[in-house]
Design a protein around this motif. Structure first.
Motif, PDB file in Angstrom:
ATOM      1  N   ALA A   1      -1.723   4.624   4.812  1.00  0.00           N
ATOM      2  CA  ALA A   1      -0.679   3.591   4.869  1.00  0.00           C
ATOM      3  C   ALA A   1       0.672   4.198   5.228  1.00  0.00           C
ATOM      4  O   ALA A   1       1.422   3.635   6.043  1.00  0.00           O
ATOM      5  CB  ALA A   1      -0.593   2.858   3.525  1.00  0.00           C
TER       6      ALA A   1
ATOM      7  N   GLU B   1      -5.745   5.763  -0.174  1.00  0.00           N
ATOM      8  CA  GLU B   1      -5.265   4.587   0.559  1.00  0.00           C
ATOM      9  C   GLU B   1      -3.815   4.769   0.990  1.00  0.00           C
ATOM     10  O   GLU B   1      -3.390   4.280   2.035  1.00  0.00           O
ATOM     11  CB  GLU B   1      -5.384   3.341  -0.321  1.00  0.00           C
ATOM     12  CG  GLU B   1      -6.802   2.992  -0.716  1.00  0.00           C
ATOM     13  CD  GLU B   1      -6.859   1.910  -1.788  1.00  0.00           C
ATOM     14  OE1 GLU B   1      -5.914   1.094  -1.865  1.00  0.00           O
ATOM     15  OE2 GLU B   1      -7.837   1.894  -2.550  1.00  0.00           O
ATOM     16  N   ARG B   2      -3.066   5.485   0.179  1.00  0.00           N
ATOM     17  CA  ARG B   2      -1.632   5.635   0.429  1.00  0.00           C
ATOM     18  C   ARG B   2      -1.339   6.547   1.616  1.00  0.00           C
ATOM     19  O   ARG B   2      -0.402   6.303   2.384  1.00  0.00           O
ATOM     20  CB  ARG B   2      -0.972   6.185  -0.834  1.00  0.00           C
ATOM     21  CG  ARG B   2       0.512   5.966  -0.897  1.00  0.00           C
ATOM     22  CD  ARG B   2       1.047   6.369  -2.259  1.00  0.00           C
ATOM     23  NE  ARG B   2       2.480   6.212  -2.311  1.00  0.00           N
ATOM     24  CZ  ARG B   2       3.275   6.982  -3.017  1.00  0.00           C
ATOM     25  NH1 ARG B   2       2.771   7.966  -3.745  1.00  0.00           N
ATOM     26  NH2 ARG B   2       4.574   6.780  -3.017  1.00  0.00           N
TER      27      ARG B   2
ATOM     28  N   THR C   1      -0.414   3.018  -5.593  1.00  0.00           N
ATOM     29  CA  THR C   1      -1.564   2.985  -4.699  1.00  0.00           C
ATOM     30  C   THR C   1      -2.317   4.313  -4.774  1.00  0.00           C
ATOM     31  O   THR C   1      -1.696   5.376  -4.751  1.00  0.00           O
ATOM     32  CB  THR C   1      -1.096   2.748  -3.244  1.00  0.00           C
ATOM     33  OG1 THR C   1      -0.311   1.562  -3.205  1.00  0.00           O
ATOM     34  CG2 THR C   1      -2.278   2.609  -2.299  1.00  0.00           C
TER      35      THR C   1
ATOM     36  N   PRO D   1       0.791  -1.233   0.000  1.00  0.00           N
ATOM     37  CA  PRO D   1       0.000   0.000   0.000  1.00  0.00           C
ATOM     38  C   PRO D   1       0.825   1.288   0.000  1.00  0.00           C
ATOM     39  O   PRO D   1       0.273   2.358  -0.108  1.00  0.00           O
ATOM     40  CB  PRO D   1      -0.786  -0.109   1.306  1.00  0.00           C
ATOM     41  CG  PRO D   1       0.166  -0.810   2.234  1.00  0.00           C
ATOM     42  CD  PRO D   1       0.922  -1.792   1.375  1.00  0.00           C
TER      43      PRO D   1
END
Length: 197
Positions: free
Chosen positions: A95, A91-92, A87, A82
């Motif tokens: 993460a 979402e990144r 990504t 991720p």
């Protein structure tokens, strides 16, 4: 002495110094209490070697931090999901911040030493500006955070500061998982608030 032997000795000395500094920081009540004399003695090198190689205590701390954080930087720059660039930013961002938090929890003594090193602004330090730049770039790719990306990156990074992590795990006696859940909830609220703009 051959140049190859000198390079091997220099590499061995560098690794010995980094290992000694890491061990002393881990055992100390405060990283500030560890002297260059103690590090040199524990590494079995002269104090002059220490200063020639690292410049000063701050340079030594930065070198140790860079050696430890390099796998995380590589994952962000070119790794898979991720953390990697393929990504999606929504979402990144969580993460990356979770990975930074876990790194600081796993390297509490080193992270505290780095944040306490030097007398200038922590926001001008090279390690901070790199992470801020990475995070800001990700936030600019999210339409709802594009115009506030710089400030939002600072605010989110503040939630991963080593002194806060130390306070939460030490004084507040939170578990690492509770701290991670708290950060995840904070990130979700920040990105969710922006999403409602």
């Amino acid at each position: 002495m051959s140049e190859r032997k000198q390079r091997a000795d220099a590499t061995r000395n560098r690794e010995a110094v980094l290992a000694a500094a890491d061990a002393l920081f881990a055992r100390s009540e405060s990283p500030r209490s560890v002297s260059m004399d103690e590090i040199a003695a524990a590494a079995g090198v002269g104090k002059g070697t220490l200063f020639r190689r690292f410049g000063d205590r701050t340079g030594l701390i930065q070198a140790l931090y860079e050696a430890r954080v390099q796998p995380l930087r590589e994952a962000v720059e070119s790794g898979p999901a991720p953390l990697g660039p393929s990504t999606p930013p929504l979402e990144r961002v969580p993460a990356l911040l979770d990975a930074m938090l876990r790194f600081k929890m796993d390297n509490r003594h080193l992270s505290m030493a780095l944040e306490e090193a030097g007398s200038g602004s922590p926001y001008a330090a090279g390690h901070y500006t790199r992470w801020h730049s990475d995070l800001e770039e990700m936030l600019r790719q999210i339409p709802a955070t594009a115009t506030t990306a710089g400030f939002t990156a600072h605010a989110l990074l503040a939630a991963t500061r080593a002194d806060l992590v130390e306070h939460l795990l030490g004084e507040q006696q939170m578990t690492p998982e509770q701290v991670r859940q708290g950060l995840a909830g904070h990130i979700a609220r920040v990105l969710g608030d922006h999403g409602n703009d």
